[in-house]
Motif scaffolding. Structure first.
Motif, PDB file in Angstrom:
ATOM      1  N   ALA A 109       0.834  -1.204   0.000  1.00 32.81           N
ATOM      2  CA  ALA A 109       0.000   0.000   0.000  1.00 32.81           C
ATOM      3  C   ALA A 109       0.864   1.247   0.000  1.00 32.81           C
ATOM      4  O   ALA A 109       0.546   2.246  -0.656  1.00 32.81           O
ATOM      5  CB  ALA A 109      -0.921  -0.002   1.214  1.00 32.81           C
ATOM      6  N   ASN A 110       1.994   1.185   0.711  1.00 33.20           N
ATOM      7  CA  ASN A 110       2.907   2.319   0.773  1.00 33.20           C
ATOM      8  C   ASN A 110       3.553   2.577  -0.586  1.00 33.20           C
ATOM      9  O   ASN A 110       3.676   3.718  -1.026  1.00 33.20           O
ATOM     10  CB  ASN A 110       3.980   2.057   1.832  1.00 33.20           C
ATOM     11  CG  ASN A 110       4.905   3.250   2.004  1.00 33.20           C
ATOM     12  OD1 ASN A 110       4.458   4.379   2.152  1.00 33.20           O
ATOM     13  ND2 ASN A 110       6.206   3.004   1.955  1.00 33.20           N
ATOM     14  N   ILE A 111       3.948   1.490  -1.264  1.00 41.36           N
ATOM     15  CA  ILE A 111       4.544   1.623  -2.602  1.00 41.36           C
ATOM     16  C   ILE A 111       3.530   2.229  -3.560  1.00 41.36           C
ATOM     17  O   ILE A 111       3.845   3.141  -4.331  1.00 41.36           O
ATOM     18  CB  ILE A 111       5.024   0.244  -3.121  1.00 41.36           C
ATOM     19  CG1 ILE A 111       6.238  -0.231  -2.319  1.00 41.36           C
ATOM     20  CG2 ILE A 111       5.360   0.310  -4.607  1.00 41.36           C
ATOM     21  CD1 ILE A 111       6.657  -1.659  -2.612  1.00 41.36           C
ATOM     22  N   ALA A 112       2.289   1.724  -3.512  1.00 43.02           N
ATOM     23  CA  ALA A 112       1.241   2.236  -4.393  1.00 43.02           C
ATOM     24  C   ALA A 112       1.016   3.722  -4.149  1.00 43.02           C
ATOM     25  O   ALA A 112       0.894   4.512  -5.094  1.00 43.02           O
ATOM     26  CB  ALA A 112      -0.048   1.453  -4.182  1.00 43.02           C
ATOM     27  N   ALA A 113       0.969   4.115  -2.881  1.00 37.25           N
ATOM     28  CA  ALA A 113       0.738   5.523  -2.540  1.00 37.25           C
ATOM     29  C   ALA A 113       1.862   6.402  -3.085  1.00 37.25           C
ATOM     30  O   ALA A 113       1.611   7.512  -3.597  1.00 37.25           O
ATOM     31  CB  ALA A 113       0.618   5.679  -1.028  1.00 37.25           C
ATOM     32  N   GLN A 114       3.098   5.911  -2.991  1.00 36.75           N
ATOM     33  CA  GLN A 114       4.236   6.684  -3.488  1.00 36.75           C
ATOM     34  C   GLN A 114       4.204   6.802  -5.014  1.00 36.75           C
ATOM     35  O   GLN A 114       4.549   7.842  -5.573  1.00 36.75           O
ATOM     36  CB  GLN A 114       5.544   6.031  -3.045  1.00 36.75           C
ATOM     37  CG  GLN A 114       5.803   6.143  -1.550  1.00 36.75           C
ATOM     38  CD  GLN A 114       7.156   5.580  -1.166  1.00 36.75           C
ATOM     39  OE1 GLN A 114       8.191   6.132  -1.515  1.00 36.75           O
ATOM     40  NE2 GLN A 114       7.161   4.455  -0.469  1.00 36.75           N
ATOM     41  N   ILE A 115       3.757   5.733  -5.687  1.00 40.57           N
ATOM     42  CA  ILE A 115       3.660   5.767  -7.149  1.00 40.57           C
ATOM     43  C   ILE A 115       2.586   6.760  -7.587  1.00 40.57           C
ATOM     44  O   ILE A 115       2.787   7.552  -8.515  1.00 40.57           O
ATOM     45  CB  ILE A 115       3.375   4.360  -7.720  1.00 40.57           C
ATOM     46  CG1 ILE A 115       4.611   3.460  -7.530  1.00 40.57           C
ATOM     47  CG2 ILE A 115       2.987   4.426  -9.190  1.00 40.57           C
ATOM     48  CD1 ILE A 115       4.393   2.019  -7.922  1.00 40.57           C
ATOM     49  N   TYR A 116       1.424   6.717  -6.912  1.00 39.90           N
ATOM     50  CA  TYR A 116       0.365   7.670  -7.242  1.00 39.90           C
ATOM     51  C   TYR A 116       0.871   9.106  -7.070  1.00 39.90           C
ATOM     52  O   TYR A 116       0.596   9.981  -7.911  1.00 39.90           O
ATOM     53  CB  TYR A 116      -0.862   7.450  -6.344  1.00 39.90           C
ATOM     54  CG  TYR A 116      -1.676   6.228  -6.686  1.00 39.90           C
ATOM     55  CD1 TYR A 116      -2.080   5.979  -7.999  1.00 39.90           C
ATOM     56  CD2 TYR A 116      -2.059   5.323  -5.693  1.00 39.90           C
ATOM     57  CE1 TYR A 116      -2.838   4.851  -8.310  1.00 39.90           C
ATOM     58  CE2 TYR A 116      -2.819   4.200  -6.001  1.00 39.90           C
ATOM     59  CZ  TYR A 116      -3.208   3.970  -7.303  1.00 39.90           C
ATOM     60  OH  TYR A 116      -3.948   2.867  -7.603  1.00 39.90           O
ATOM     61  N   ALA A 118       4.019  10.194  -7.205  1.00 39.08           N
ATOM     62  CA  ALA A 118       4.999  10.488  -8.250  1.00 39.08           C
ATOM     63  C   ALA A 118       4.298  10.765  -9.580  1.00 39.08           C
ATOM     64  O   ALA A 118       4.676  11.686 -10.315  1.00 39.08           O
ATOM     65  CB  ALA A 118       5.971   9.320  -8.393  1.00 39.08           C
ATOM     66  N   ASN A 119       3.261   9.983  -9.882  1.00 34.75           N
ATOM     67  CA  ASN A 119       2.515  10.188 -11.129  1.00 34.75           C
ATOM     68  C   ASN A 119       1.828  11.548 -11.145  1.00 34.75           C
ATOM     69  O   ASN A 119       1.812  12.239 -12.173  1.00 34.75           O
ATOM     70  CB  ASN A 119       1.469   9.082 -11.309  1.00 34.75           C
ATOM     71  CG  ASN A 119       2.079   7.769 -11.749  1.00 34.75           C
ATOM     72  OD1 ASN A 119       3.203   7.733 -12.259  1.00 34.75           O
ATOM     73  ND2 ASN A 119       1.343   6.688 -11.575  1.00 34.75           N
ATOM     74  N   GLU A 120       1.238  11.929 -10.026  1.00 35.47           N
ATOM     75  CA  GLU A 120       0.568  13.233  -9.947  1.00 35.47           C
ATOM     76  C   GLU A 120       1.561  14.370 -10.174  1.00 35.47           C
ATOM     77  O   GLU A 120       1.272  15.331 -10.901  1.00 35.47           O
ATOM     78  CB  GLU A 120      -0.117  13.399  -8.590  1.00 35.47           C
ATOM     79  CG  GLU A 120      -1.453  12.701  -8.470  1.00 35.47           C
ATOM     80  CD  GLU A 120      -2.526  13.344  -9.344  1.00 35.47           C
ATOM     81  OE1 GLU A 120      -2.380  14.533  -9.715  1.00 35.47           O
ATOM     82  OE2 GLU A 120      -3.506  12.651  -9.682  1.00 35.47           O
ATOM     83  N   LEU A 121       2.721  14.257  -9.543  1.00 39.59           N
ATOM     84  CA  LEU A 121       3.740  15.295  -9.714  1.00 39.59           C
ATOM     85  C   LEU A 121       4.252  15.322 -11.154  1.00 39.59           C
ATOM     86  O   LEU A 121       4.484  16.396 -11.719  1.00 39.59           O
ATOM     87  CB  LEU A 121       4.894  15.058  -8.739  1.00 39.59           C
ATOM     88  CG  LEU A 121       4.580  15.333  -7.260  1.00 39.59           C
ATOM     89  CD1 LEU A 121       5.707  14.815  -6.368  1.00 39.59           C
ATOM     90  CD2 LEU A 121       4.368  16.827  -7.034  1.00 39.59           C
ATOM     91  N   LEU A 172      11.352  15.879 -10.116  1.00 40.17           N
ATOM     92  CA  LEU A 172      10.867  14.992  -9.056  1.00 40.17           C
ATOM     93  C   LEU A 172      11.830  14.946  -7.871  1.00 40.17           C
ATOM     94  O   LEU A 172      11.399  14.822  -6.720  1.00 40.17           O
ATOM     95  CB  LEU A 172      10.625  13.587  -9.602  1.00 40.17           C
ATOM     96  CG  LEU A 172       9.449  13.450 -10.583  1.00 40.17           C
ATOM     97  CD1 LEU A 172       9.335  12.017 -11.087  1.00 40.17           C
ATOM     98  CD2 LEU A 172       8.142  13.889  -9.933  1.00 40.17           C
ATOM     99  N   ARG A 173      13.122  15.068  -8.141  1.00 39.75           N
ATOM    100  CA  ARG A 173      14.096  15.126  -7.044  1.00 39.75           C
ATOM    101  C   ARG A 173      13.850  16.362  -6.181  1.00 39.75           C
ATOM    102  O   ARG A 173      13.972  16.313  -4.952  1.00 39.75           O
ATOM    103  CB  ARG A 173      15.526  15.162  -7.598  1.00 39.75           C
ATOM    104  CG  ARG A 173      16.117  13.780  -7.837  1.00 39.75           C
ATOM    105  CD  ARG A 173      17.525  13.892  -8.335  1.00 39.75           C
ATOM    106  NE  ARG A 173      18.249  12.627  -8.228  1.00 39.75           N
ATOM    107  CZ  ARG A 173      19.435  12.409  -8.782  1.00 39.75           C
ATOM    108  NH1 ARG A 173      20.035  13.368  -9.464  1.00 39.75           N
ATOM    109  NH2 ARG A 173      20.024  11.251  -8.632  1.00 39.75           N
ATOM    110  N   SER A 174      13.468  17.463  -6.844  1.00 43.62           N
ATOM    111  CA  SER A 174      13.205  18.699  -6.095  1.00 43.62           C
ATOM    112  C   SER A 174      11.960  18.561  -5.219  1.00 43.62           C
ATOM    113  O   SER A 174      11.749  19.345  -4.294  1.00 43.62           O
ATOM    114  CB  SER A 174      13.029  19.878  -7.056  1.00 43.62           C
ATOM    115  OG  SER A 174      11.786  19.790  -7.742  1.00 43.62           O
ATOM    116  N   LYS A 175      11.132  17.539  -5.534  1.00 40.45           N
ATOM    117  CA  LYS A 175       9.920  17.265  -4.751  1.00 40.45           C
ATOM    118  C   LYS A 175      10.120  16.087  -3.793  1.00 40.45           C
ATOM    119  O   LYS A 175       9.157  15.527  -3.264  1.00 40.45           O
ATOM    120  CB  LYS A 175       8.744  16.953  -5.685  1.00 40.45           C
ATOM    121  CG  LYS A 175       8.419  18.073  -6.670  1.00 40.45           C
ATOM    122  CD  LYS A 175       7.916  19.321  -5.952  1.00 40.45           C
ATOM    123  CE  LYS A 175       7.538  20.410  -6.944  1.00 40.45           C
ATOM    124  NZ  LYS A 175       7.044  21.641  -6.271  1.00 40.45           N
TER     125      LYS A 175
END
Length: 590
Positions: A109-116, A118-121, A172-175
């Protein structure tokens, strides 16, 4: 039943959500006394008969009989499975589900949340580049040339990936997004020499959302002739291409309303018709539909019109999809386009009404497939007829309905000019298909034919603790003759003895069948009674059920006495007569 999700978790979720707030997010609710009302979303009606009770946290339609709690509403309106509805409401009200306590589940669930995230950004980055950088100028010009309006660009969150190798990486690194998460999201690729580079470069970017509008991944298209023309996100922990349909998050309500879906192939094949008013549409993002995509569509409709390019690849994709669609019990039509013309081009050149008319005039799967086979095989030749018959029969055999199958067999025999009995013989050589049964249209549900006294007592048991205790003292579940009311009373008593909350919305979770929800909601939406009327009604209902119980017991004893007399069993006869006289005395006392 609720399955693996503990009842206390379901109760916690229902206690935290407000059904009025949830349903008002979909329908304009109006106050109606202690309740709210609206036109029912589950059937066509002019006068509002859909009622929502904030006190009971349930809904009921007096027109079609649809009833339930917050879980049921999401399941019906959003075409969710029960676990999906529970997950959605749990997330909404901050309840942690048991699976989320599991370390492995928590990690996923944590991986999925991080992917979502990253995709939004990434989507924000691509959008900003389209509107605020030099890289966006030719893309905006291209999109304008393809008749994509500025409002549509914003609605679909279209963007551009600039030509550099690490623009997205730097952003993305800046985020504070790690390279590991970027790679897991499919946004970057590893270099052979070490390090990473952006997957999407110098491309128009189309974000891909799931039915719940979560950003799963991206599709990228070049503006020049470089290859590959299209580049898609790889499969990730949140994205599997064959399990998603482009645009369904926007079109699902229109598909439900029209009870039909138009299926096209590419991004612009969806975007342009949708922009121009053909809203009940999705894009398969590939050449052939998968079974997962079809099951997703089945939540909203069983009526399909396929609109694929008229080239060979499009025809092959359509034929592949036909059999899977029929296997899944879908009603399929095909609107073949001229070669070299796709839905995007047709709408831009001839207008959306031209495409709409083609959809309206779509041919049946039978006529479409037979037409293709006639082009491929000589219908005048015996071997050509044999090949056509074999391929048509493989599809016809998938139908479970004998009438449909018979009509198609008759039509095939006429079309290829072969005796129908010969067609039947060939069909008999095929193994029976394991076609999915098409459920009958349930139509409008009628009020359940249940003894009004039993119905009213269930309501009293749910309304007041004192009445519940009185009814429990005087009656047992077995006194309720209807099997459905008996089960409900049994669960109410079990919960009462355990000291648990007894509310209609919670009680529904204990029953899997539709009728239990309908019965509970019908009962709770009955007109209210005054206190004096209520006392009399309880006494009358209890007395009526007791009299009914005695009458049935007498009839049973009378039959057993006759059998004992016939068999000459004097001992049994004496015992039964004694019991019968006692019952008569009880009846007189009552």
């Amino acid at each position: 039943m609720a399955g693996r999700i503990p009842e206390n978790i379901l109760e916690d979720i229902l206690s935290r959500v407000d059904i009025v707030e949830i349903i008002s997010g979909y329908l304009p609710l109006k106050k109606a006394g202690a309740n709210f009302k609206a036109n029912c979303p589950f059937h066509q009606e002019k006068t509002a008969s859909f009622m929502v009770s904030p006190d009971r946290q349930i809904y009921h339609c007096f027109g079609c009989g649809e009833s339930g709690n917050a879980f049921k509403f999401l399941m019906r309106h959003e075409r969710m499975e029960f676990p999906e509805a529970v997950e959605a409401l749990a997330k909404r009200c901050g309840v942690i589900l048991p699976e989320q306590d599991n370390p492995e589940s928590a990690r996923k669930a944590n991986i999925a949340a991080q992917i979502y995230k990253a995709n939004e950004l990434a989507a924000e980055f691509y959008e900003k580049n389209l509107h605020q950088s030099a890289a966006g100028v030719p893309v905006l010009k291209y999109l304008s040339g393809r008749s994509v309006k500025s409002t549509t660009i914003k609605e679909f969150r279209l963007g551009v990936a600039p030509a550099g190798w690490d623009n997205l990486i730097q952003f993305l690194r800046s985020k504070n997004i790690s390279l590991a998460v970027m790679e897991q999201a499919g946004l970057i690729l590893p270099k052979d020499s070490g390090g990473y580079y952006d997957r999407f470069r110098n491309r128009i970017v189309f974000p891909v959302f799931d039915v719940r509008s979560r950003l799963l991944g991206f599709g990228g298209r070049v503006l020049d002739d470089s290859l590959p023309k299209y580049l898609n996100s790889p499969e990730t922990a949140v994205y599997t291409k064959g399990k998603n349909l482009f645009g369904l998050n926007l079109s699902k309500d229109f598909i439900r309303e029209t009870d039909c879906v138009v299926i096209v192939e590419g991004y612009l094949d969806f975007i342009i018709p949708y922009q121009e008013g053909l809203k009940n549409i999705v894009a398969s993002q590939g050449t052939a539909l998968t079974i997962e995509q079809i099951k997703l569509l089945k939540r909203y409709t069983r009526n399909i019109v396929m609109v694929y390019d008229g080239d060979t690849a499009g025809e092959i994709a359509t034929l592949r999809s036909l059999d899977i669609l029929i296997d899944e019990g879908m009603k399929v039509k095909v609107a073949p386009l001229p070669k070299g013309i796709d839905p995007d081009v047709m709408v831009r050149k001839a207008g959306v009404e031209k495409l709409r008319s083609m959809v309206d005039e779509a041919v049946s799967f039978f006529d479409y497939k037979l037409g293709l086979l006639k082009k491929k095989h000589d219908i005048k030749d015996a071997y050509g007829k044999t090949e056509i018959a074999a391929q048509m029969l493989s599809t016809i055999n998938k139908f479970d309905n004998a009438i449909l199958k018979g009509e198609y067999l008759k039509k095939l025999a006429e079309e290829i000019r072969v005796p129908e009995e010969n067609i039947m013989k060939e069909l008999s050589k095929l193994k029976p298909s394991a076609a999915s049964p098409v459920p009958e249209n349930p139509g409008l549900k009628k009020p359940l034919p249940i003894n009004p006294a039993e119905k009213l007592l269930i309501r009293f048991m749910l309304e007041e603790k004192e009445m519940l205790e009185r009814i429990m003292r005087e009656l047992s579940p077995s006194d309720f003759l209807d099997e459905r009311t008996s089960r409900i009373v049994s669960v109410i008593q079990e919960l009462a003895l355990k000291g648990k909350r007894i509310e209609p919305s919670i009680l529904m979770n204990y029953f899997g069948e539709e009728e239990a929800s309908q019965l509970l909601c019908e009962t709770m939406f009955m007109p209210p009674l005054g206190e004096q009327e209520k006392e009399k009604a309880v006494s009358d209902c209890i007395a009526r059920i007791k009299i009914q119980r005695l009458r049935l017991r007498r009839e049973d004893l009378h039959l057993r006495i006759k059998n004992a007399q016939s068999s000459g069993d004097e001992k049994e006869l004496s015992s039964l007569i004694h019991e019968f006289h006692n019952l008569i005395k009880k009846g007189d006392e009552a």
